[in-house]
Design an enzyme around this catalytic site. Structure first.
Site, PDB file in Angstrom:
ATOM      1  N   LYS A  29       0.829  -1.210   0.000  1.00 59.68           N
ATOM      2  CA  LYS A  29       0.000   0.000   0.000  1.00 59.68           C
ATOM      3  C   LYS A  29       0.869   1.268   0.000  1.00 59.68           C
ATOM      4  O   LYS A  29       2.092   1.189   0.134  1.00 59.68           O
ATOM      5  CB  LYS A  29      -0.962  -0.032   1.187  1.00 59.68           C
ATOM      6  CG  LYS A  29      -1.895  -1.256   1.170  1.00 59.68           C
ATOM      7  CD  LYS A  29      -2.963  -1.200   0.087  1.00 59.68           C
ATOM      8  CE  LYS A  29      -3.577  -2.523  -0.288  1.00 59.68           C
ATOM      9  NZ  LYS A  29      -4.432  -3.169   0.664  1.00 59.68           N
TER      10      LYS A  29
HETATM   11  C1  LIG Z   1      -5.442  -4.288   1.077  1.00 58.87           C
HETATM   12  C2  LIG Z   1      -6.892  -4.098   1.202  1.00 58.87           C
HETATM   13  C3  LIG Z   1      -7.588  -4.376   2.393  1.00 58.87           C
HETATM   14  C4  LIG Z   1      -6.969  -5.101   3.541  1.00 58.87           C
HETATM   15  O1  LIG Z   1      -5.852  -4.501   4.055  1.00 58.87           O
HETATM   16  P1  LIG Z   1      -4.973  -5.285   5.153  1.00 58.87           P
HETATM   17  O2  LIG Z   1      -4.185  -4.197   5.809  1.00 58.87           O
HETATM   18  O3  LIG Z   1      -4.109  -6.242   4.397  1.00 58.87           O
HETATM   19  O4  LIG Z   1      -5.894  -5.963   6.082  1.00 58.87           O
HETATM   20  C5  LIG Z   1      -8.927  -4.029   2.470  1.00 58.87           C
HETATM   21  N1  LIG Z   1      -9.577  -3.480   1.422  1.00 58.87           N
HETATM   22  C6  LIG Z   1      -8.942  -3.229   0.250  1.00 58.87           C
HETATM   23  C7  LIG Z   1      -9.712  -2.595  -0.853  1.00 58.87           C
HETATM   24  C8  LIG Z   1      -7.592  -3.551   0.094  1.00 58.87           C
HETATM   25  O5  LIG Z   1      -6.991  -3.338  -1.079  1.00 58.87           O
END
Ligand SMILES: *Cc1c(COP(=O)(O)O)cnc(C)c1O
Length: 384
Positions: free
Chosen positions: A190
């Site tokens: 991210k």
């Molecule tokens: C990555 C992601 C999540 C989950 O994030 P984590 O930190 O891995 O739990 C939730 N929603 C979307 C749209 C994502 O891309």
């Protein structure tokens, strides 16, 4: 010799993060403590939200947000089908039902014109997902819940899944304080990465208190505060979760937050380059009016996605698909009996979409290489 592989993503980590982690490890306090507190404070300042509560993933952030609004068995939560499975799974934790909404063709975001027809007397919340970093039509969503409140007296909560949307702006305002609760992800891929981590932002003290308590076993005050002169006593006021962030992660987060705008700028430069190179050749996601995207993903729309994927692979370039719609997955299909025909746009965009690499440390040579392969593909493709 084949070119060096261009990976789909590479976290933007340098000596500063390494030094920060080393300092924390040497400090003698390695789980939730002063670094977590500082990270939350600086995150709130950055976003402009009253409260930021850190957790160990966005999935945990979404789960605790749904606990904060008291989601119950039999309730329904409206989510787009074009999302990562986390958005759906947190609803199922409660014995509630994820009600899937189709998406818009241009943005791949939840189609707000289809939300009202999905609302029932069991609807408790809507979780819009800001796909790729482009904000959903939040005004439309807030209008829908406001109208529903006026007509029925019942509140439908809005929890934003902002896993892609740091930093993104809706109508010139940063995502993070527009709705009841907003959830961010600091997962490795991210835009702010600590490995595993997440954050909830809210302007409500009531929600913030609920999330703070439930992220750590339902204990009525943070454990590390006990070293603050509070002594050994604590009370458990709910059956909580173990979702807290560590100081190791928060120390990485603090460095990443400092360079967030710079990383965002660098992704923006790459996105502009792609936009210019692909103009008239290949379609990509549209960006709306006064919105600003984080450019977490750069999504192409092509008629033969698998062919483009193979061409990139042959040239040692990794690509990915976001997302396999929720209604495609075996568990969700069989448990909730979703019908593929109910989501024609999501089906179409799934078949056409390919996400190509975009990250701050991509070199110009790498960006040009991606452009070259996509342009080669486009020579034999018709614009869809
Ligand atoms: C990555 C992601 C999540 C989950 O994030 P984590 O930190 O891995 O739990 C939730 N929603 C979307 C749209 C994502 O891309």
């Amino acid at each position: 010799m084949p070119d060096k592989k261009i990976s789909f993503h590479k976290a933007c980590i340098d000596q500063k993060e390494i030094d920060a982690v080393t300092d924390t490890l040497k400090s003698g306090w390695i789980t939730m403590g002063p670094k977590v507190k500082e990270f939350e404070k600086k995150f709130s300042d950055y976003i402009g939200a009253k409260f930021s509560i850190s957790v160990n993933s966005a999935t945990a952030a979404l789960h605790l947000s749904l606990r904060a609004i008291d989601l119950k068995r039999g309730d329904e939560v409206i989510i787009p089908t074009n999302t990562f499975v986390a958005t759906a799974e947190v609803v199922v934790y409660f014995g509630a039902k994820p009600v899937l909404c189709d998406v818009e063709y241009d943005t791949h975001n939840i189609d707000t014109s289809k939300i009202e027809s999905l609302i029932t007397s069991n609807t408790k919340a809507i979780i819009p997902v800001h796909f790729s970093g482009q904000p959903c039509d939040m005004r439309e969503i807030h209008d829908i819940v406001k109208k529903h409140k006026e007509n029925t007296g019942k509140k439908i909560y809005v929890i934003e899944d902002a896993a892609h949307a740091l930093p993104s702006k809706y109508n010139n305002k940063l995502i993070g304080s527009l709705s009841d609760l907003t959830c961010f992800s600091f997962y490795a891929t991210k835009t702010l990465a600590v490995g595993e981590g997440g954050m909830v932002t809210t302007n409500s003290k009531q929600y913030a208190d609920s999330i703070k308590i439930n992220r750590l076993h339902g204990i009525s005050r943070d454990v590390w505060n006990r070293s603050d002169g509070g002594g050994w006593f604590y009370d458990v006021v709910s059956c909580g979760n173990k979702y807290n962030m560590t100081d190791i992660s928060a120390s990485i987060g603090l460095v990443q937050l400092n360079k967030l705008d710079d990383m965002n700028y660098k992704r923006g430069v790459i996105a502009d380059k792609y936009d210019n190179a692909f103009k008239g050749l290949v379609k990509h996601l549209a960006i709306r009016g006064n919105n600003a995207t984080s450019n977490h993903l750069y999504v192409l729309k092509v008629s033969d996605r698998d062919k483009l994927y193979d061409m990139l692979k042959e040239n040692n370039i990794d690509a990915s698909v976001h997302f396999i719609p929720i209604h495609f997955h075996a568990f969700y299909k069989s448990k909730f009996n979703y019908k593929r025909d109910d989501y024609p746009i999501a089906n179409k965009v799934f078949n056409e979409s390919l996400s190509i690499p975009i990250y701050p440390d991509m070199s110009e040579v790498e960006v040009n290489k991606v452009i070259q392969v996509v342009t080669d593909y486009a020579k034999n493709d018709k614009i869809i």
